[in-house]
Design a protein around this motif. Structure first.
Motif, PDB file in Angstrom:
ATOM      1  N   PHE A  41       0.677  -1.264   0.066  1.00 22.12           N
ATOM      2  CA  PHE A  41      -0.051  -0.031  -0.157  1.00 22.12           C
ATOM      3  C   PHE A  41       0.775   1.348   0.064  1.00 22.12           C
ATOM      4  O   PHE A  41       0.611   2.369  -0.613  1.00 22.12           O
ATOM      5  CB  PHE A  41      -0.977  -0.057   1.230  1.00 22.12           C
ATOM      6  CG  PHE A  41      -2.013   0.981   1.164  1.00 22.12           C
ATOM      7  CD1 PHE A  41      -2.575   1.430  -0.291  1.00 22.12           C
ATOM      8  CD2 PHE A  41      -2.781   1.254   2.246  1.00 22.12           C
ATOM      9  CE1 PHE A  41      -3.765   2.333  -0.115  1.00 22.12           C
ATOM     10  CE2 PHE A  41      -3.632   2.067   2.445  1.00 22.12           C
ATOM     11  CZ  PHE A  41      -4.261   2.491   0.992  1.00 22.12           C
ATOM     12  N   HIS A  74      -4.414  -7.931  -7.842  1.00 25.63           N
ATOM     13  CA  HIS A  74      -3.582  -6.720  -7.242  1.00 25.63           C
ATOM     14  C   HIS A  74      -1.964  -6.689  -7.505  1.00 25.63           C
ATOM     15  O   HIS A  74      -1.601  -5.577  -8.187  1.00 25.63           O
ATOM     16  CB  HIS A  74      -3.729  -6.705  -5.796  1.00 25.63           C
ATOM     17  CG  HIS A  74      -3.384  -5.232  -5.345  1.00 25.63           C
ATOM     18  ND1 HIS A  74      -4.126  -4.272  -5.380  1.00 25.63           N
ATOM     19  CD2 HIS A  74      -2.406  -5.067  -4.114  1.00 25.63           C
ATOM     20  CE1 HIS A  74      -3.871  -3.255  -4.806  1.00 25.63           C
ATOM     21  NE2 HIS A  74      -2.915  -3.748  -4.074  1.00 25.63           N
ATOM     22  N   VAL A 117      -7.922  -2.500  -3.366  1.00 27.19           N
ATOM     23  CA  VAL A 117      -7.042  -2.320  -1.996  1.00 27.19           C
ATOM     24  C   VAL A 117      -7.867  -2.830  -0.910  1.00 27.19           C
ATOM     25  O   VAL A 117      -7.402  -3.614  -0.011  1.00 27.19           O
ATOM     26  CB  VAL A 117      -6.597  -0.830  -1.931  1.00 27.19           C
ATOM     27  CG1 VAL A 117      -6.327  -0.587  -0.489  1.00 27.19           C
ATOM     28  CG2 VAL A 117      -5.782  -0.092  -2.818  1.00 27.19           C
TER      29      VAL A 117
END
Length: 413
Positions: A225, A286, A327
């Motif tokens: 992140f 992701h 996310v």
């Protein structure tokens, strides 16, 4: 940055609940805009627009994200994509704001924005808390529709209440006695603990839960992140400037950001829909989007004409929207809903620091090198570094499982 207040907001959400936290956030944002109309200096604006409005937006995001995770488990990726897709249209705010300033001045514009933000209060009231009470058995169809909307959580809590109050419900529900009933009760209790206040346990939960800082899964997600946010804002800030250094007009350069924003919005919706198909783990998507986004940024210096820059903007929007939509679903898949407030709060705190530091850092690179090439190379490197941590996710899960087994061993003995 509002994300830097996320640990504090996690505490507020735990105490007040998502609905009141969201209402408070809307009030802070609107109040920040209104107070800013009396600003006479930059430090004043740092407090009114930076601190107050930032805290408000953090409250709004945290409350909405956790409530979405609680209620939309089956279609969480698509729900998250729909909620975030509006970010791709933020490029429209610049001409809209300039139009308001031309007509009403900067103080009138802030008043208008404050009034617009107040519309978040009634929308925040729609965040209905997750209830542990049994659903009324008026009709089988309405009960099934409600359970579908609530997901597995309401199903578990309803069974728990039925087991505790067998005389208050019909006997045709098909509940069985014995071990299976006990397992249902335990599952319901576990589900309820993830969403309801810990009352009557004899222990007071800590105001700020630091347990995520001891979890390797937290560091795996936060690493990804952080670096993704470090890279995300660089192309957004520097794409137009790079186009102008190549001799492209300001008007044509502004189209690049517009196209990238629209593409990102559509990409988020498609990414969320694909991820909910469950063809593979969500964090695999992701990782793929992040890697492709990094490669795209690394290739951007080769684009020296408007058509090639437009191709870069479209490609960047596709892959960037792809990983942004996942996310929240990836974090929920890794840690569950029970401690999502704490995990999301700390992760967003570190990611917020990266988001603040990325553009100034690349601005320093431009001052040092006098070219925007290094900025895009930096963004590409950060995006490629971001998914590396997920390769250690299986090891982290095995370590946690082994630790849990060792922790149960003395109790069983």
């Amino acid at each position: 940055s509002g994300e830097d207040a996320s640990p504090v907001v996690a505490v507020v959400c735990g105490k007040l609940g998502e609905r009141l936290t969201s209402v408070a956030g809307a009030g802070l944002v609107a109040g920040g805009c209104l107070i800013s109309t009396r600003a006479t200096s930059v430090p004043f604006l740092c407090v009114s627009m930076g601190l107050l409005a930032g805290m408000g937006f953090s409250c709004l995001y945290q409350a909405a994200a956790v409530m979405m995770a609680k209620r939309c488990r089956r279609r969480l990726a698509l729900s998250s994509a729909i909620a975030r897709s509006g970010m791709g249209l933020t490029f429209l705010l610049a001409p809209f704001t300039q139009l308001l300033i031309d007509f009403y001045g900067w103080q009138g514009t802030l008043l208008i924005f404050g009034g617009i933000m107040l519309n978040l209060v009634p929308s925040s009231m729609l965040l209905r808390p997750v209830s542990s009470q049994p659903l009324p058995a008026k009709s089988e169809n309405s009960r099934k529709d409600s359970e579908t909307c609530m997901g597995h959580l309401d199903e578990a809590t309803t069974r728990e209440t039925q087991l505790q109050n067998p005389t208050d419900v019909p006997t045709t529900g098909g509940l069985k006695d014995g071990p299976s009933g006990n397992r249902s009760l335990e599952g319901a209790a576990d589900a309820q603990r993830g969403c309801e206040p810990r009352a009557g346990t004899g222990t007071v939960p800590p105001c700020l839960d630091f347990s995520p800082l001891k979890d390797p899964v937290f560091f795996i997600f936060t690493w990804s992140f952080l670096f993704s946010q470090l890279a995300y804002f660089v192309p957004t800030f520097h794409l137009v400037a790079r186009a102008r250094t190549l001799g492209i007009s300001s008007m044509d350069a502004s189209y690049l950001v517009s196209v990238a924003g629209i593409t990102e919005m559509v990409s988020q919706l498609l990414s969320g829909w694909i991820a909910d198909r469950n063809w593979t783990k969500r964090y695999h998507y992701h990782m793929t989007y992040l890697a492709l986004c990094g490669i795209t940024n690394l290739l951007c210096p080769l684009a020296t004409t408007f058509p090639w820059l437009m191709a870069y903007a479209v490609t960047f929007g596709i892959f960037c929207g792809g990983f942004l939509a996942l996310v929240l679903p990836v974090l929920v898949d890794l840690v569950g809903v029970e401690k999502l407030h704490s995990y999301l709060g700390f992760s967003a705190f570190f990611a917020g620091i990266a988001a603040i530091g990325g553009p100034p850092l690349t601005g320093w690179l431009y001052d040092y090198t006098q070219t925007y090439v290094c900025s895009f190379l930096f963004a590409g490197a950060c995006a490629l570094i971001s998914p590396i941590s997920f390769f250690f996710e299986p090891l982290a899960q095995k370590w946690k499982l082994k630790k849990d087994r060792l922790g149960r061993a003395p109790a069983l003995g």
